[in-house]
Design an enzyme around this catalytic site. Structure first.
Site, mmCIF file in Angstrom:
data_model
loop_
_atom_site.group_PDB
_atom_site.id
_atom_site.type_symbol
_atom_site.label_atom_id
_atom_site.label_comp_id
_atom_site.label_asym_id
_atom_site.label_seq_id
_atom_site.Cartn_x
_atom_site.Cartn_y
_atom_site.Cartn_z
ATOM 1 N N ASP A 105 0.801 -1.231 0.000
ATOM 2 C CA ASP A 105 0.000 0.000 0.000
ATOM 3 C C ASP A 105 0.837 1.287 0.000
ATOM 4 O O ASP A 105 0.297 2.381 -0.140
ATOM 5 C CB ASP A 105 -0.994 -0.004 1.193
ATOM 6 C CG ASP A 105 -0.296 -0.141 2.563
ATOM 7 O OD1 ASP A 105 -0.915 -0.737 3.470
ATOM 8 O OD2 ASP A 105 0.849 0.328 2.721
ATOM 9 N N HIS A 120 6.716 -7.532 -1.247
ATOM 10 C CA HIS A 120 5.661 -7.983 -2.162
ATOM 11 C C HIS A 120 5.346 -6.942 -3.220
ATOM 12 O O HIS A 120 4.296 -6.991 -3.849
ATOM 13 C CB HIS A 120 4.403 -8.363 -1.361
ATOM 14 C CG HIS A 120 4.614 -9.572 -0.508
ATOM 15 N ND1 HIS A 120 3.787 -9.920 0.537
ATOM 16 C CD2 HIS A 120 5.587 -10.512 -0.530
ATOM 17 C CE1 HIS A 120 4.234 -11.022 1.109
ATOM 18 N NE2 HIS A 120 5.327 -11.400 0.490
#
Ligand code: OAD
Length: 242
Positions: A105, A120
């Site tokens: 995010d 990730h």
């Protein structure tokens, strides 16, 4: 002395602190986690439906639109006090913190931890699905869901790590180095179910570091924790790092 006081002492005395964060880190910013039943995105889809390359090749628009929806949601939220506490500590103690995150995010980076190791990847970025050819130019994309190369049809895809894909080698190598050389690892807001990220807690433990977990719920990583603080990231981290 309460556990939190003890951990504050370990933070103060630590030569190097590795921090491993997961989706729980962003829960108090309003970003749904993956596995918490009441808000978890898992409840709404079968992971194989969306977060794999084969799902994307089979249903490019469905996967692209789901990520576009998440991007819009993430643009609307802000880093929380936990993100801010980690960034402030890194600023005040240069070189003493390595931040490793499973989150895509970008909230750690927006809070100021610009050197966070994003195991990730990042939901805000795209990359080519297939190895780009000379015709695959970003300034000549054919718009769409997803955008594609107008010449060869190569698709753009979110630059996140999907199930079964390799993690960025440089980030993982730096994370493993930090896990081996830290004397304290804070594990914040992760269910510890996805490897190799979760394995970093075991690496730190085996290398002699103290492992501290910040999570309201138990996780498999509790087995290597010196202590588990059953608190939330935005409440606990400002106390530990302040
Ligand atoms: P999960 O959703 O699996 O776990 C979130 C954890 O955060 C749970 O253990 C919660 O108890 C805890 N939690 C919830 N709210 C919290 C709060 N306010 N403060 C602290 N902890 C809180 O998310 P991850 O462990 O990050 O991988 O999932 C790991 C990976 O699984 C993700 O990176 C994703 C997914 O597959 C990829 O996208 C490749």
């Amino acid at each position: 002395m309460g556990d939190t006081d003890a951990v504050r002492g370990w933070v103060r005395d630590a030569r190097h602190i590795a921090v491993l964060t997961g989706a729980g880190m962003s829960a108090e910013s309003g970003v749904p986690t993956f596995r918490d039943a009441q808000t978890g995105l898992w409840a709404h889809f079968d992971p194989q439906e969306l977060a794999t390359e084969s799902a994307f090749r089979a249903h490019p628009q469905r996967v692209w639109d789901w990520y576009a929806h998440r991007r819009d949601m993430i643009r609307a939220v802000l880093p929380n006090a936990g993100h801010a506490a980690l960034a402030a500590f890194a600023r005040q103690h240069p070189g003493r913190q390595t931040l490793i995150t499973q989150n895509v995010d970008g909230l750690h980076q927006r809070a100021g931890n610009t050197d966070a190791l994003a195991l990730h990847g990042s939901i805000a970025e795209d990359r080519w699905l297939d190895v780009p050819r000379a015709c695959c130019r970003l300034d000549a994309l054919e718009a769409g869901h997803p955008p594609r190369c107008p010449v060869c049809g190569n698709l753009r895809r979110p630059a996140v790590v999907w199930f079964g894909e390799n993690l960025p080698a440089d980030a993982l190598e730096a994370a493993e180095h930090a896990a081996r050389h830290c004397d304290l690892m804070l594990v914040v807001g992760t269910s510890g179910e996805v490897y190799p990220a979760a394995g970093l807690a075991f690496t730190a433990h085996q290398s002699g570091a103290r492992v501290v977990i910040v999570n309201p719920e138990p996780t498999p990583l509790d087995a290597v924790a010196e202590t588990c603080l059953r608190e939330t990231a935005a409440v606990c981290l400002p106390v530990l790092l302040g």
